[in-house]
Design a protein around this motif. Structure first.
Motif, PDB file in Angstrom:
ATOM      1  N   ARG A  48      18.778  19.433 -20.431  1.00 12.92           N
ATOM      2  CA  ARG A  48      18.649  18.853 -19.137  1.00 12.92           C
ATOM      3  C   ARG A  48      19.202  17.505 -19.053  1.00 12.92           C
ATOM      4  NH1 ARG A  48      18.606  20.401 -13.788  1.00 12.92           N
ATOM      5  NH2 ARG A  48      17.438  18.977 -12.696  1.00 12.92           N
ATOM      6  N   PHE A  59      22.738  13.362  -9.303  1.00 13.12           N
ATOM      7  CA  PHE A  59      23.393  14.418 -10.144  1.00 13.12           C
ATOM      8  C   PHE A  59      22.396  14.946 -11.285  1.00 13.12           C
ATOM      9  CE2 PHE A  59      25.827  16.139 -13.720  1.00 13.12           C
ATOM     10  CZ  PHE A  59      26.689  16.947 -13.106  1.00 13.12           C
ATOM     11  N   SER A  60      22.452  16.284 -11.416  1.00 11.82           N
ATOM     12  CA  SER A  60      21.650  16.746 -12.521  1.00 11.82           C
ATOM     13  C   SER A  60      22.177  18.095 -13.204  1.00 11.82           C
ATOM     14  CB  SER A  60      20.069  16.955 -12.031  1.00 11.82           C
ATOM     15  OG  SER A  60      20.343  17.949 -11.067  1.00 11.82           O
ATOM     16  N   ALA A  61      21.776  18.616 -14.300  1.00  9.21           N
ATOM     17  CA  ALA A  61      22.492  19.446 -14.942  1.00  9.21           C
ATOM     18  C   ALA A  61      21.648  20.271 -15.873  1.00  9.21           C
ATOM     19  CB  ALA A  61      23.625  19.283 -15.903  1.00  9.21           C
ATOM     20  N   ASP A  62      21.839  21.701 -16.114  1.00 12.21           N
ATOM     21  CA  ASP A  62      20.944  22.331 -17.085  1.00 12.21           C
ATOM     22  C   ASP A  62      22.045  22.801 -17.897  1.00 12.21           C
ATOM     23  OD1 ASP A  62      18.205  22.681 -15.555  1.00 12.21           O
ATOM     24  OD2 ASP A  62      19.307  23.726 -14.295  1.00 12.21           O
ATOM     25  N   LEU A  63      21.812  22.431 -19.085  1.00 12.51           N
ATOM     26  CA  LEU A  63      22.715  22.495 -20.433  1.00 12.51           C
ATOM     27  C   LEU A  63      22.242  23.788 -21.330  1.00 12.51           C
ATOM     28  CD1 LEU A  63      23.551  19.025 -21.091  1.00 12.51           C
ATOM     29  CD2 LEU A  63      24.625  20.683 -19.474  1.00 12.51           C
ATOM     30  N   LEU A  73      29.508  14.207 -20.233  1.00 13.09           N
ATOM     31  CA  LEU A  73      29.455  14.634 -18.685  1.00 13.09           C
ATOM     32  C   LEU A  73      30.286  13.574 -17.881  1.00 13.09           C
ATOM     33  CD1 LEU A  73      25.921  15.925 -18.363  1.00 13.09           C
ATOM     34  CD2 LEU A  73      27.682  17.243 -17.973  1.00 13.09           C
TER      35      LEU A  73
END
Lengths: 106, 153, 264
Positions: A48, A59-63, A73
């Motif tokens: 995460r 902004f966010s991300a599940d990796l 990123l």
């Protein structure tokens, strides 16, 4: 604390869309690799990533394990007010790595 | 290198085009159950349309451990019309999920770059979820070669 | 396959740096033909190296900057206390390595020099050659010379070791019975499967190899090559690596340093 490399402008005009780059040193062990004696190397990844700006998530991300080692990123944010850009990477273990940078908006 | 015979350039391009067509259709035609399931989990089973999503990834890469890609979605990113999420999926890795990115009112632009692992030559799929509940996608074929003289031979 | 003839004297005469003159006659790859490995890499890999905000090797360089300032050993000294600002004191150092160490009576590479410094001056334990701290420090020191031409030391005491390095470079080895020169002098413009053969230039080390998913040393890369020809790699830290590195440095004279490089 893991090594991180943040690239963000120090100053921007209000309303300007700025590009931010964030990298963290991490092997992103997939859990799919065989180690010595045929035992599987357990999965250990950053799963995460969250970027906040003045405390608000922008902004966010599940990796997943298919993200490369030393995850990189690049994303965009609208510059609205002077404040702190904060970056948080969360490990499978729950451990969180944090980095911050200041931005001045005129 | 060994997997190349089945993946001549023409085939790869044809494959990519075929996928574009497939994306416009119900997802059951997609190559692998895992990819299909992962995309359906992302879309909730909604129709996937072709367009609006631009996936920039090299058609031929020299090492699958770090393949740069950029996804850019056509969107004004206004409160009434914006991109909520972008999902990246692959066809032939052990797991179909790669990453899911979330966007917010201050994201400004629905563009993201990262580097991904590709275990072998395959399709990479990017899907965008819009604020109106529609889903848009694109597929790209990537040929992965191997570095010379690696460890652990 | 025969080794190529020596570089003609006329090419050596074109070189402006005396140090290069002193060693240029000892190599088989002609000056005008010399090409960094990055020239063979894909545009994506080239872009990754060129942009410090995307180059993963910079993570190690930043780590090295911290280690440079960290007191260590019984003497409680940091590198910085003797050497000051690395941007000044270390500029131009990496391009001349390996260099001769009078105390040892033989050449040492940059990591060997860092360990001698640790033992002699910091009175600290030597760092493991391929450990993250050594890689970070060597990357940080070599980074100070990025863009400067490789300028191998002209010290006459190095000559026999460099000659030994050349002998090793041209010696067939392994089940494939190939020498380094068979590929990297004679067929560097060809491809091996999908990969360019390249010239085996050492001007970007330590570098981030996508295959490793990490930074690694020239020694690690040479071990990969030996595995590639199905030869038993020399023992870790064997003197043969330093000799080979000396020859490679002479062969790379004039190429700009790229540390931290990125390669497939």
């Amino acid at each position: 604390m893991a090594r991180t490399l943040i690239h963000a402008p120090k100053a921007a005009r209000a309303g300007e869309i700025i590009e931010i780059r964030a990298m963290i040193a991490h092997p992103m062990e997939t859990g799919q690799r065989m180690g010595v004696n045929g035992t599987m190397i357990p999965r250990a990844i950053i799963n995460r990533f969250v970027c906040t700006y003045g405390g608000e998530v922008v902004f966010s991300a599940d990796l997943h394990p298919a993200v490369s080692a030393n995850p990189f990123l690049s994303f965009c944010v609208v510059a609205t007010q002077s404040g702190v850009l904060a970056f948080a990477w969360t490990e499978d273990t729950g451990e969180v790595h944090v980095a911050t940078t200041d931005i001045t908006v005129t | 290198m060994v997997e190349i015979p089945a993946l001549r350039r023409r085939d790869v391009l044809a494959g990519a085009v075929a996928h574009l067509v497939v994306l416009a259709l119900p997802l059951r035609a997609m190559a692998r159950p895992d990819l299909q399931a992962a995309v359906r989990l992302f879309t909730g089973g909604a129709d996937l349309r072709e367009g609006r999503v631009h996936l920039d990834i090299a058609p031929l890469v020299e090492n699958g451990n770090a393949v740069p890609l950029t996804v850019d979605v056509d969107s004004a990113m206004r409160p009434e019309d914006h991109v909520r999420r972008i999902g990246i999926f692959n066809e032939k890795n052990p797991l179909a999920d790669v990453a899911i990115f979330q966007f917010y009112p201050k994201s400004g632009r629905a563009r993201v770059s990262t580097r991904i692992r590709l275990a072998t030559s395959q399709q990479v799929v990017a899907v965008a979820e819009m604020s109106d509940g529609t889903y848009w996608g694109v597929a790209r074929g990537v040929v992965v070669t191997l570095a010379a003289c690696i460890e652990g031979l | 396959m025969r080794p190529r003839p020596r570089a003609p004297a006329v090419i050596a005469a074109l070189l402006s740096i005396p140090a290069l003159l002193a060693v240029s006659g000892a190599v088989a790859l002609e000056q005008g033909d010399r090409r960094s490995g990055i020239a063979f890499a894909s545009p994506q890999t080239q872009a990754m190296q060129a942009d410090d905000t995307a180059n993963p090797g910079m993570l190690w360089v930043m780590d090295g900057a911290q280690l440079w300032r960290r007191p260590d050993g019984a003497a409680g000294k940091a590198c910085q206390e003797c050497h000051g600002d690395a941007a000044q004191s270390m500029k131009g150092v990496a391009p001349r390595y390996p260099d001769f160490d009078a105390g040892l009576g033989r050449p040492v590479d940059l990591s060997g020099r860092i360990n001698l410094c640790r033992v002699r001056h910091q009175r600290a334990a030597p760092l493991a050659h391929e450990g993250s701290e050594m890689l970070a420090l060597t990357a940080f020191v070599a980074f100070q010379s990025r863009g400067l031409p490789m300028a191998p030391a002209a010290d006459a005491r190095l000559a026999p070791f460099r000659a030994e390095g050349r002998r090793l470079f041209e010696q067939r080895m392994g089940q494939l019975d190939l020498s380094c020169a068979n590929c990297h002098d004679d067929h560097w413009s060809a491809r091996l499967g999908g990969s360019p053969v390249t010239q085996a230039q050492p001007n970007a080390y330590p570098l981030y190899r996508l295959e490793w998913q990490a930074l690694g040393s020239l020694q690690r890369r040479m071990r990969n090559c030996m595995a590639g020809v199905r030869a038993e790699p020399f023992a870790y830290d064997a003197a043969d690596y330093i000799d080979l590195e000396l020859y490679l440095a002479a062969r790379a004279a004039g190429l700009p340093m790229e540390t931290p490089g990125v390669r497939p």
